[in-house]
Design an enzyme around this catalytic site. Structure first.
Site, PDB file in Angstrom:
ATOM      1  N   ARG A 166      23.578  56.304   9.620  1.00  0.00           N
ATOM      2  CA  ARG A 166      25.295  56.188   8.944  1.00  0.00           C
ATOM      3  C   ARG A 166      26.343  56.966   9.825  1.00  0.00           C
ATOM      4  O   ARG A 166      27.235  56.418  10.075  1.00  0.00           O
ATOM      5  CB  ARG A 166      25.048  57.120   7.490  1.00  0.00           C
ATOM      6  CG  ARG A 166      26.581  57.355   6.714  1.00  0.00           C
ATOM      7  CD  ARG A 166      25.541  57.587   5.045  1.00  0.00           C
ATOM      8  NE  ARG A 166      25.633  58.715   5.274  1.00  0.00           N
ATOM      9  CZ  ARG A 166      24.909  59.371   4.154  1.00  0.00           C
ATOM     10  NH1 ARG A 166      25.222  58.810   3.184  1.00  0.00           N
ATOM     11  NH2 ARG A 166      23.703  60.173   3.447  1.00  0.00           N
TER      12      ARG A 166
ATOM     13  N   TYR B 212      24.418  71.103   4.948  1.00  0.00           N
ATOM     14  CA  TYR B 212      23.143  71.086   4.858  1.00  0.00           C
ATOM     15  C   TYR B 212      22.598  72.188   6.439  1.00  0.00           C
ATOM     16  O   TYR B 212      22.867  71.899   6.827  1.00  0.00           O
ATOM     17  CB  TYR B 212      22.172  70.077   4.451  1.00  0.00           C
ATOM     18  CG  TYR B 212      22.596  69.548   2.702  1.00  0.00           C
ATOM     19  CD1 TYR B 212      23.378  70.600   1.140  1.00  0.00           C
ATOM     20  CD2 TYR B 212      22.144  68.378   2.594  1.00  0.00           C
ATOM     21  CE1 TYR B 212      23.390  70.432   0.287  1.00  0.00           C
ATOM     22  CE2 TYR B 212      22.125  68.423   0.988  1.00  0.00           C
ATOM     23  CZ  TYR B 212      22.638  69.020  -0.142  1.00  0.00           C
ATOM     24  OH  TYR B 212      22.953  68.647  -0.829  1.00  0.00           O
TER      25      TYR B 212
ATOM     26  N   ARG C 129      30.967  65.288  -2.731  1.00  0.00           N
ATOM     27  CA  ARG C 129      30.143  65.451  -3.540  1.00  0.00           C
ATOM     28  C   ARG C 129      31.194  64.426  -4.743  1.00  0.00           C
ATOM     29  O   ARG C 129      30.851  63.869  -5.868  1.00  0.00           O
ATOM     30  CB  ARG C 129      30.530  66.537  -4.971  1.00  0.00           C
ATOM     31  CG  ARG C 129      29.727  68.034  -3.718  1.00  0.00           C
ATOM     32  CD  ARG C 129      28.150  67.199  -3.936  1.00  0.00           C
ATOM     33  NE  ARG C 129      27.589  68.575  -3.003  1.00  0.00           N
ATOM     34  CZ  ARG C 129      26.046  68.546  -2.908  1.00  0.00           C
ATOM     35  NH1 ARG C 129      25.767  67.127  -3.215  1.00  0.00           N
ATOM     36  NH2 ARG C 129      25.919  68.974  -2.454  1.00  0.00           N
TER      37      ARG C 129
ATOM     38  N   GLU D 194      19.184  61.880 -11.012  1.00  0.00           N
ATOM     39  CA  GLU D 194      20.187  61.722 -10.409  1.00  0.00           C
ATOM     40  C   GLU D 194      21.166  60.956 -11.155  1.00  0.00           C
ATOM     41  O   GLU D 194      20.949  60.265 -11.543  1.00  0.00           O
ATOM     42  CB  GLU D 194      20.125  61.286  -8.490  1.00  0.00           C
ATOM     43  CG  GLU D 194      21.330  61.857  -8.242  1.00  0.00           C
ATOM     44  CD  GLU D 194      21.839  61.469  -6.774  1.00  0.00           C
ATOM     45  OE1 GLU D 194      20.940  61.478  -6.059  1.00  0.00           O
ATOM     46  OE2 GLU D 194      21.932  60.221  -6.299  1.00  0.00           O
TER      47      GLU D 194
HETATM   48  C1  3EB Z   1      22.149  66.157  -3.123  1.00  0.00           C
HETATM   49  O1  3EB Z   1      23.343  67.034  -3.433  1.00  0.00           O
HETATM   50  C2  3EB Z   1      21.292  65.068  -3.533  1.00  0.00           C
HETATM   51  O2  3EB Z   1      22.828  60.544   0.993  1.00  0.00           O
HETATM   52  O3  3EB Z   1      25.069  59.786   0.118  1.00  0.00           O
HETATM   53  C3  3EB Z   1      23.154  62.439  -3.140  1.00  0.00           C
HETATM   54  C4  3EB Z   1      24.271  61.644  -2.938  1.00  0.00           C
HETATM   55  C5  3EB Z   1      22.885  62.265  -2.547  1.00  0.00           C
HETATM   56  C6  3EB Z   1      24.399  61.111  -2.014  1.00  0.00           C
HETATM   57  C7  3EB Z   1      23.852  60.484   0.050  1.00  0.00           C
HETATM   58  C8  3EB Z   1      22.312  61.981  -1.175  1.00  0.00           C
HETATM   59  C9  3EB Z   1      23.845  61.544  -0.433  1.00  0.00           C
HETATM   60  O4  3EB Z   1      21.786  66.275  -1.865  1.00  0.00           O
HETATM   61  C10 3EB Z   1      21.202  63.715  -2.947  1.00  0.00           C
END
Ligand code: 3EB
Length: 316
Positions: free
Chosen positions: A143, A195, A208, A310
């Site tokens: 990606r 991260y 987010r 989720e």
């Molecule tokens: C997190 O908070 C949960 O890789 O597009 C949430 C929303 C999560 C999107 C993505 C991953 C993705 O990390 C995981």
């Protein structure tokens, strides 16, 4: 956007339909570029997600991509057979390159290029493979490579969820617009794009949430993550409560108008690993939220194996 019951053919025949998303074993015209079937089983079948634009809506195909547009908003969808391109990483790179190219070249109402507001990603067996070989981590690498450099400094909201249908087909669809959105981050969470290394060689490239030019909030998949760490491993209801705190905090960061309406006014999708937990999850949510809230529970795998639930959604 709304949830609606009916047949795909009747809903697609309504004026100004930009996209129609069906879930699980649903029927719909595979030749209509606006129809997407997501292979996650809903706990209550029969509901579609309907995206309404303004008339007139044009639609078409270019290569593996399908799209529809009302001049201000652009829906796009692509499915790539992983086995034909050499795996999930290559499939993700190709899907993202194709989406970015479409958005850069699509003729919006002012003739200019568009901006990504929202992306959904669904793939089989998302947790298969261990450590950096997990399929989700490979997806993140592809990606990031496929994203247009122009899209790399402001990410959009996203969801990435695993199917269990054994079909090695990556499905990506989403929404772009003539006007840019605003990326919103969550004060309780480290931004996913920063991260630490322990979650994989390439961080997940999403925001987010995205606040749209019209003032809607497109909320990414949100889970029981505080800072960067999973909370309450193994306890679905505790994860649900942590997720609701994350959603409140995110809405607070999105601005006073959005915060004032609260999560109660949102259209929500809950992704849940364990079918047997659906009644308890729904009961908890109905107690926490106003009734009737738009709620769809889909059975699927979350991208960290210690996450059991989720939630994503749209407010406004
Ligand atoms: C997190 O908070 C949960 O890789 O597009 C949430 C929303 C999560 C999107 C993505 C991953 C993705 O990390 C995981």
């Amino acid at each position: 956007m709304s949830y609606a019951e009916g047949t795909a053919d009747d809903l697609l025949a309504e004026p100004g339909i930009l996209a129609l998303i069906g879930f699980g074993q649903v029927q719909g015209d595979p030749d209509d570029p606006r129809f997407v079937r997501v292979g996650l089983e809903p706990t209550e079948p029969g509901r579609f997600e309907v995206w309404r634009g303004s008339r007139p809506v044009r639609c078409g195909r270019s290569g593996a991509l399908r799209w529809s547009s009302d001049g201000n908003y652009l829906f796009y969808a692509i499915e790539i057979d992983e086995t034909a391109v050499g795996g999930i990483e290559a499939a993700a790179e190709q899907a993202y390159a194709a989406v970015c190219q479409l958005i850069a070249t699509h003729r919006f109402a002012d003739g200019g290029p568009g901006h990504i507001l929202r992306l959904w990603n669904y793939m089989d067996a998302i947790n298969e493979g261990s450590g950096d070989d997990e399929r989700y981590r490979h997806f993140c690498c592809g990606r990031a490579r496929g994203l247009d450099p122009a899209a790399r400094n402001g990410y959009s909201a996203a969801t990435a969820i695993g199917r269990r249908d054994g079909k090695r087909v990556l499905q990506v669809y989403g929404l772009a617009a003539r006007e840019e959105g605003v990326a919103i981050e969550n004060p309780r969470q480290i931004s996913a794009w920063s991260y630490p290394r322990q979650y994989g060689p390439v961080a997940p490239t999403f925001a987010r949430a995205t606040r749209t030019p019209a003032g809607q909030l497109l909320v990414s998949g949100t889970a029981s993550v505080v800072g960067h760490q999973t909370q309450h491993a193994g306890d679905t209801l505790a994860q649900l409560e942590e997720t609701l705190r994350n959603l409140d905090s995110l809405l607070g960061a999105a601005g006073p108008h959005i915060a004032a309406r609260g999560i109660k006014a949102a259209l929500l999708k809950v992704y849940l690993r364990e079918p047997a937990e659906a009644p308890a999850v729904e009961q908890h949510l109905r107690r926490h939220l106003a009734d009737p809230v738009g709620l769809l529970i889909l059975l699927g795998d979350i991208c960290r194996s210690d996450l059991r639930i989720e939630i994503d959604g749209i407010q406004g």
